[in-house]
Design a protein around this motif. Sequence first.
Motif, PDB file in Angstrom:
ATOM      1  N   UNK A   1     -18.699 -10.342  -9.333  1.00  0.00           N
ATOM      2  CA  UNK A   1     -19.392  -9.019  -8.857  1.00  0.00           C
ATOM      3  C   UNK A   1     -20.809  -9.600  -8.003  1.00  0.00           C
ATOM      4  N   UNK A   2     -21.524 -10.557  -8.612  1.00  0.00           N
ATOM      5  CA  UNK A   2     -22.791 -10.889  -8.193  1.00  0.00           C
ATOM      6  C   UNK A   2     -22.917 -11.910  -7.208  1.00  0.00           C
ATOM      7  N   UNK A   3     -22.015 -12.882  -7.077  1.00  0.00           N
ATOM      8  CA  UNK A   3     -21.800 -13.947  -6.176  1.00  0.00           C
ATOM      9  C   UNK A   3     -20.297 -14.431  -6.194  1.00  0.00           C
ATOM     10  N   UNK A   4     -19.658 -13.418  -5.474  1.00  0.00           N
ATOM     11  CA  UNK A   4     -18.262 -13.752  -5.137  1.00  0.00           C
ATOM     12  C   UNK A   4     -17.915 -14.903  -4.504  1.00  0.00           C
ATOM     13  N   UNK A   5     -18.890 -15.750  -3.519  1.00  0.00           N
ATOM     14  CA  UNK A   5     -18.575 -16.654  -2.967  1.00  0.00           C
ATOM     15  C   UNK A   5     -18.737 -17.886  -3.618  1.00  0.00           C
ATOM     16  N   UNK A   6     -19.180 -17.637  -4.837  1.00  0.00           N
ATOM     17  CA  UNK A   6     -19.406 -18.963  -5.648  1.00  0.00           C
ATOM     18  C   UNK A   6     -18.273 -19.124  -7.229  1.00  0.00           C
TER      19      UNK A   6
ATOM     20  N   UNK B   1      -7.072  -9.379  -6.352  1.00  0.00           N
ATOM     21  CA  UNK B   1      -8.703  -8.830  -6.281  1.00  0.00           C
ATOM     22  C   UNK B   1      -9.413  -9.514  -5.187  1.00  0.00           C
ATOM     23  N   UNK B   2      -9.976  -8.923  -4.563  1.00  0.00           N
ATOM     24  CA  UNK B   2     -10.855  -9.029  -3.352  1.00  0.00           C
ATOM     25  C   UNK B   2     -11.739 -10.282  -3.306  1.00  0.00           C
ATOM     26  N   UNK B   3     -12.345 -10.343  -4.481  1.00  0.00           N
ATOM     27  CA  UNK B   3     -13.660 -11.346  -4.527  1.00  0.00           C
ATOM     28  C   UNK B   3     -13.014 -12.618  -5.404  1.00  0.00           C
ATOM     29  N   UNK B   4     -13.758 -13.653  -5.317  1.00  0.00           N
ATOM     30  CA  UNK B   4     -13.420 -14.995  -6.059  1.00  0.00           C
ATOM     31  C   UNK B   4     -12.450 -15.683  -5.426  1.00  0.00           C
ATOM     32  N   UNK B   5     -12.342 -16.979  -5.858  1.00  0.00           N
ATOM     33  CA  UNK B   5     -11.475 -18.121  -5.347  1.00  0.00           C
ATOM     34  C   UNK B   5     -10.437 -18.395  -6.479  1.00  0.00           C
ATOM     35  N   UNK B   6      -9.218 -17.907  -6.243  1.00  0.00           N
ATOM     36  CA  UNK B   6      -8.368 -17.938  -7.385  1.00  0.00           C
ATOM     37  C   UNK B   6      -7.732 -19.402  -7.403  1.00  0.00           C
ATOM     38  N   UNK B   7      -7.485 -20.011  -8.755  1.00  0.00           N
ATOM     39  CA  UNK B   7      -6.934 -21.162  -8.844  1.00  0.00           C
ATOM     40  C   UNK B   7      -5.644 -21.036  -9.882  1.00  0.00           C
ATOM     41  N   UNK B   8      -4.878 -21.477  -9.517  1.00  0.00           N
ATOM     42  CA  UNK B   8      -3.358 -21.461 -10.046  1.00  0.00           C
ATOM     43  C   UNK B   8      -3.438 -22.701 -11.161  1.00  0.00           C
TER      44      UNK B   8
END
Length: 187
Positions: A3-8, A43-50
């Motif tokens: 929520x606070x730092x979605x690009x991180x 979801x829109x934010x974050x970088x998902x890792x499988x």
Amino acid sequence: LVQNHPTLAVTFVDNHDSQWGSSLQSAVKDWFKPSAYALILLMKDGYPCIFYGDYYGVSGNPPVHRGIIDNLLEIRKNHAYGEQNYYFDHPNTIGFTRVGDEQHPKSGVAVLISNGENGDKVMNVGKQHAGETWKEATGNVEETVTIDDEGNGRFIVHGGNVAVWIPEDAPQDPKQDARKDDAGEES
């Protein structure tokens, strides 16, 4: 962090340090992993890792979740676009929507997750979807939902499961069938 730092934020369900037998053994039960993957992948934010083990298997054991992960990846690629609305207002049934965008025709997704009983929620997918019929794309629910003039629909989910809804006439890869595992058995 998301929520606070979605690009991180790198979001994940499991990793090599949390697999069975490791010092940080996973607290994510197998029945909940499809729901957890729906959260991180749609979801829109974050970088998902499988997690490699969830997709390819671990120690010679076949992957249990590859079918649903493939299905969710296809839904992410074709439908998970646009503004996101949260429906985190119940202790056992939560949801979110992505309303789609003009660059991706027939995009938009509604996700409903239950860790308890069967549930339902009225969620908004945008007025641009008014009058459309939406289908559940993972094979967990057979009924369809009609979107009203305001862009709302009453979406349902079976207890302890995830339901991912997309426009009925939206393209979907016919090779994806999340109800079957890699051995071709119902899961």
